[in-house]
Design a protein around this motif. Structure first.
Motif, PDB file in Angstrom:
ATOM      1  N   ASP A 152      -1.078  -0.769   0.678  1.00  0.00           N
ATOM      2  CA  ASP A 152      -2.345  -0.413   0.050  1.00  0.00           C
ATOM      3  C   ASP A 152      -3.413  -0.061   1.081  1.00  0.00           C
ATOM      4  O   ASP A 152      -4.169   0.896   0.903  1.00  0.00           O
ATOM      5  CB  ASP A 152      -2.834  -1.540  -0.864  1.00  0.00           C
ATOM      6  CG  ASP A 152      -2.050  -1.622  -2.161  1.00  0.00           C
ATOM      7  OD1 ASP A 152      -1.469  -0.601  -2.576  1.00  0.00           O
ATOM      8  OD2 ASP A 152      -2.008  -2.715  -2.763  1.00  0.00           O
ATOM      9  N   VAL A 153      -3.483  -0.820   2.163  1.00  0.00           N
ATOM     10  CA  VAL A 153      -4.461  -0.529   3.211  1.00  0.00           C
ATOM     11  C   VAL A 153      -4.134   0.821   3.863  1.00  0.00           C
ATOM     12  O   VAL A 153      -5.016   1.668   4.038  1.00  0.00           O
ATOM     13  CB  VAL A 153      -4.514  -1.660   4.264  1.00  0.00           C
ATOM     14  CG1 VAL A 153      -5.378  -1.261   5.458  1.00  0.00           C
ATOM     15  CG2 VAL A 153      -5.036  -2.947   3.640  1.00  0.00           C
ATOM     16  N   ALA A 154      -2.875   1.041   4.194  1.00  0.00           N
ATOM     17  CA  ALA A 154      -2.482   2.301   4.832  1.00  0.00           C
ATOM     18  C   ALA A 154      -2.751   3.496   3.920  1.00  0.00           C
ATOM     19  O   ALA A 154      -3.173   4.561   4.393  1.00  0.00           O
ATOM     20  CB  ALA A 154      -1.008   2.246   5.223  1.00  0.00           C
ATOM     21  N   ALA A 155      -2.554   3.332   2.624  1.00  0.00           N
ATOM     22  CA  ALA A 155      -2.753   4.439   1.690  1.00  0.00           C
ATOM     23  C   ALA A 155      -4.214   4.861   1.611  1.00  0.00           C
ATOM     24  O   ALA A 155      -4.526   6.054   1.638  1.00  0.00           O
ATOM     25  CB  ALA A 155      -2.240   4.054   0.300  1.00  0.00           C
ATOM     26  N   PHE A 156      -5.120   3.915   1.541  1.00  0.00           N
ATOM     27  CA  PHE A 156      -6.514   4.342   1.429  1.00  0.00           C
ATOM     28  C   PHE A 156      -7.072   4.832   2.761  1.00  0.00           C
ATOM     29  O   PHE A 156      -7.914   5.725   2.797  1.00  0.00           O
ATOM     30  CB  PHE A 156      -7.389   3.266   0.749  1.00  0.00           C
ATOM     31  CG  PHE A 156      -8.094   2.291   1.632  1.00  0.00           C
ATOM     32  CD1 PHE A 156      -9.375   2.534   2.089  1.00  0.00           C
ATOM     33  CD2 PHE A 156      -7.504   1.072   1.947  1.00  0.00           C
ATOM     34  CE1 PHE A 156     -10.051   1.609   2.853  1.00  0.00           C
ATOM     35  CE2 PHE A 156      -8.174   0.142   2.705  1.00  0.00           C
ATOM     36  CZ  PHE A 156      -9.452   0.406   3.172  1.00  0.00           C
ATOM     37  N   VAL A 157      -6.556   4.326   3.870  1.00  0.00           N
ATOM     38  CA  VAL A 157      -6.972   4.846   5.175  1.00  0.00           C
ATOM     39  C   VAL A 157      -6.467   6.279   5.343  1.00  0.00           C
ATOM     40  O   VAL A 157      -7.202   7.157   5.815  1.00  0.00           O
ATOM     41  CB  VAL A 157      -6.484   3.932   6.318  1.00  0.00           C
ATOM     42  CG1 VAL A 157      -6.665   4.595   7.674  1.00  0.00           C
ATOM     43  CG2 VAL A 157      -7.223   2.601   6.273  1.00  0.00           C
ATOM     44  N   ASP A 183       2.957  -9.851  -1.403  1.00  0.00           N
ATOM     45  CA  ASP A 183       3.426 -10.071  -0.035  1.00  0.00           C
ATOM     46  C   ASP A 183       2.683  -9.161   0.939  1.00  0.00           C
ATOM     47  O   ASP A 183       1.933  -8.270   0.541  1.00  0.00           O
ATOM     48  CB  ASP A 183       4.942  -9.877   0.081  1.00  0.00           C
ATOM     49  CG  ASP A 183       5.416  -8.477  -0.283  1.00  0.00           C
ATOM     50  OD1 ASP A 183       4.710  -7.489   0.012  1.00  0.00           O
ATOM     51  OD2 ASP A 183       6.503  -8.364  -0.864  1.00  0.00           O
ATOM     52  N   ALA A 184       2.926  -9.389   2.228  1.00  0.00           N
ATOM     53  CA  ALA A 184       2.233  -8.652   3.282  1.00  0.00           C
ATOM     54  C   ALA A 184       2.597  -7.174   3.293  1.00  0.00           C
ATOM     55  O   ALA A 184       1.755  -6.330   3.614  1.00  0.00           O
ATOM     56  CB  ALA A 184       2.536  -9.281   4.643  1.00  0.00           C
ATOM     57  N   ASP A 185       3.836  -6.830   2.943  1.00  0.00           N
ATOM     58  CA  ASP A 185       4.237  -5.420   2.923  1.00  0.00           C
ATOM     59  C   ASP A 185       3.436  -4.635   1.887  1.00  0.00           C
ATOM     60  O   ASP A 185       2.995  -3.512   2.142  1.00  0.00           O
ATOM     61  CB  ASP A 185       5.735  -5.287   2.633  1.00  0.00           C
ATOM     62  CG  ASP A 185       6.593  -5.813   3.767  1.00  0.00           C
ATOM     63  OD1 ASP A 185       6.125  -5.831   4.926  1.00  0.00           O
ATOM     64  OD2 ASP A 185       7.737  -6.224   3.493  1.00  0.00           O
ATOM     65  N   GLU A 186       3.258  -5.233   0.717  1.00  0.00           N
ATOM     66  CA  GLU A 186       2.490  -4.594  -0.351  1.00  0.00           C
ATOM     67  C   GLU A 186       1.030  -4.402   0.082  1.00  0.00           C
ATOM     68  O   GLU A 186       0.438  -3.339  -0.136  1.00  0.00           O
ATOM     69  CB  GLU A 186       2.584  -5.463  -1.602  1.00  0.00           C
ATOM     70  CG  GLU A 186       1.922  -4.873  -2.828  1.00  0.00           C
ATOM     71  CD  GLU A 186       2.011  -5.809  -4.018  1.00  0.00           C
ATOM     72  OE1 GLU A 186       2.303  -5.289  -5.105  1.00  0.00           O
ATOM     73  OE2 GLU A 186       1.781  -7.030  -3.872  1.00  0.00           O
ATOM     74  N   PRO A 217      -1.915 -12.618   1.493  1.00  0.00           N
ATOM     75  CA  PRO A 217      -0.821 -12.862   2.426  1.00  0.00           C
ATOM     76  C   PRO A 217      -1.243 -12.558   3.867  1.00  0.00           C
ATOM     77  O   PRO A 217      -2.167 -11.795   4.106  1.00  0.00           O
ATOM     78  CB  PRO A 217       0.273 -11.904   1.959  1.00  0.00           C
ATOM     79  CG  PRO A 217      -0.456 -10.780   1.317  1.00  0.00           C
ATOM     80  CD  PRO A 217      -1.704 -11.377   0.721  1.00  0.00           C
ATOM     81  N   ASP A 218      -0.511 -13.162   4.794  1.00  0.00           N
ATOM     82  CA  ASP A 218      -0.835 -13.031   6.211  1.00  0.00           C
ATOM     83  C   ASP A 218      -0.230 -11.765   6.799  1.00  0.00           C
ATOM     84  O   ASP A 218       0.983 -11.549   6.710  1.00  0.00           O
ATOM     85  CB  ASP A 218      -0.308 -14.241   6.986  1.00  0.00           C
ATOM     86  CG  ASP A 218      -0.971 -15.533   6.551  1.00  0.00           C
ATOM     87  OD1 ASP A 218      -2.001 -15.476   5.848  1.00  0.00           O
ATOM     88  OD2 ASP A 218      -0.460 -16.614   6.912  1.00  0.00           O
ATOM     89  N   PRO A 245      -9.830 -13.331   4.552  1.00  0.00           N
ATOM     90  CA  PRO A 245      -8.798 -13.368   3.518  1.00  0.00           C
ATOM     91  C   PRO A 245      -8.669 -12.005   2.833  1.00  0.00           C
ATOM     92  O   PRO A 245      -9.663 -11.295   2.637  1.00  0.00           O
ATOM     93  CB  PRO A 245      -9.322 -14.435   2.547  1.00  0.00           C
ATOM     94  CG  PRO A 245     -10.241 -15.280   3.359  1.00  0.00           C
ATOM     95  CD  PRO A 245     -10.871 -14.329   4.327  1.00  0.00           C
ATOM     96  N   ALA A 246      -7.462 -11.643   2.450  1.00  0.00           N
ATOM     97  CA  ALA A 246      -7.212 -10.340   1.820  1.00  0.00           C
ATOM     98  C   ALA A 246      -8.031 -10.178   0.544  1.00  0.00           C
ATOM     99  O   ALA A 246      -8.551  -9.090   0.266  1.00  0.00           O
ATOM    100  CB  ALA A 246      -5.721 -10.177   1.535  1.00  0.00           C
ATOM    101  N   GLY A 247      -8.172 -11.239  -0.234  1.00  0.00           N
ATOM    102  CA  GLY A 247      -8.956 -11.153  -1.461  1.00  0.00           C
ATOM    103  C   GLY A 247     -10.419 -10.836  -1.197  1.00  0.00           C
ATOM    104  O   GLY A 247     -11.051 -10.091  -1.954  1.00  0.00           O
ATOM    105  N   ASP A 248     -10.966 -11.374  -0.116  1.00  0.00           N
ATOM    106  CA  ASP A 248     -12.358 -11.070   0.251  1.00  0.00           C
ATOM    107  C   ASP A 248     -12.488  -9.623   0.710  1.00  0.00           C
ATOM    108  O   ASP A 248     -13.482  -8.956   0.397  1.00  0.00           O
ATOM    109  CB  ASP A 248     -12.851 -12.026   1.340  1.00  0.00           C
ATOM    110  CG  ASP A 248     -13.032 -13.448   0.827  1.00  0.00           C
ATOM    111  OD1 ASP A 248     -13.245 -13.637  -0.388  1.00  0.00           O
ATOM    112  OD2 ASP A 248     -12.942 -14.383   1.654  1.00  0.00           O
ATOM    113  N   MET A 249     -11.496  -9.114   1.451  1.00  0.00           N
ATOM    114  CA  MET A 249     -11.510  -7.706   1.836  1.00  0.00           C
ATOM    115  C   MET A 249     -11.506  -6.836   0.579  1.00  0.00           C
ATOM    116  O   MET A 249     -12.245  -5.859   0.477  1.00  0.00           O
ATOM    117  CB  MET A 249     -10.297  -7.360   2.705  1.00  0.00           C
ATOM    118  CG  MET A 249     -10.245  -5.881   3.086  1.00  0.00           C
ATOM    119  SD  MET A 249      -8.606  -5.277   3.561  1.00  0.00           S
ATOM    120  CE  MET A 249      -7.721  -5.387   2.017  1.00  0.00           C
ATOM    121  N   HIS A 250     -10.679  -7.198  -0.381  1.00  0.00           N
ATOM    122  CA  HIS A 250     -10.571  -6.480  -1.643  1.00  0.00           C
ATOM    123  C   HIS A 250     -11.944  -6.419  -2.336  1.00  0.00           C
ATOM    124  O   HIS A 250     -12.394  -5.347  -2.748  1.00  0.00           O
ATOM    125  CB  HIS A 250      -9.534  -7.200  -2.513  1.00  0.00           C
ATOM    126  CG  HIS A 250      -9.314  -6.641  -3.865  1.00  0.00           C
ATOM    127  ND1 HIS A 250      -8.723  -5.414  -4.076  1.00  0.00           N
ATOM    128  CD2 HIS A 250      -9.583  -7.147  -5.100  1.00  0.00           C
ATOM    129  CE1 HIS A 250      -8.638  -5.187  -5.385  1.00  0.00           C
ATOM    130  NE2 HIS A 250      -9.150  -6.226  -6.015  1.00  0.00           N
TER     131      HIS A 250
END
Length: 178
Positions: free
Chosen positions: A13-18, A6-9, A50-51, A78-83
């Motif tokens: 993850d984005v906030a943690a690595f930033v 989901d979007a919260d997860e 997720p959006d 897409p989130a997968g492409d960012m990953h």
């Protein structure tokens, strides 16, 4: 298929690595570079599957949720492409294909886009480390995308040569200045 449920997860993850990056000397240097731009460097990141829309203030290292009206740079993918980008799984050809296939969109002035690329290049190595530190190895085990493949498109490639960019003055204005 996205590796996030989901979007919260995803936001977590984005906030943690930033946050991990912001606490390093490279993060401090990126914050100084962002502050030197005058209005700072705000990046609006619109992710799908997720959006979620996230705002990253590079100068402070803070991530907020929601559209950011004053963002200097807007990135959508897409989130997968960012990953895959952050895990360095894509080469120049695959990154070009993201743009050609309409999966990666960038918007901003050239100097600010260059500053954003420099900031993200410093940020990228912290993604995998953050996932490992937080016990998120299952994200690292996701299958890598196909690379070095030949693809075809039924559409004509976008015109690149002879096309005026939004930041360029009209040709008539340049002729009058000369």
């Amino acid at each position: 298929m996205s590796p996030w449920s989901d979007a919260d997860e995803l936001q977590e993850d984005v906030a943690a690595f930033v946050a991990r990056f912001a606490a390093t000397p490279e993060g401090v240097a990126a914050a100084a570079m962002a502050a030197a731009l005058g209005e700072g460097l705000g990046i609006e990141l619109t992710l799908s599957d997720p959006d979620v829309v996230l705002g990253l203030d590079v100068a402070s290292g803070v991530i907020t949720r929601g559209a950011w009206e004053d963002a200097a740079v807007r990135v959508a993918l897409p989130a997968g492409d960012m990953h895959d980008l952050l895990l360095d799984r894509l080469g120049p050809v695959e990154i070009s294909r993201l743009v050609e296939d309409g999966r990666l969109h960038l918007k901003g002035s050239p100097p600010v886009l260059c500053a954003a690329v420099a900031a993200v290049a410093r940020l990228q190595p912290h993604y995998e480390a953050s996932l490992r530190e937080r016990g998120r190895e299952h994200l690292l085990d996701t299958p890598a995308p196909a690379t070095r493949e030949i693809w075809e498109s039924a559409e004509r490639p976008p015109a690149m040569v002879g096309v005026r960019r939004p930041w360029q003055a009209p040709k008539r204005a340049i002729a009058r200045e000369a």
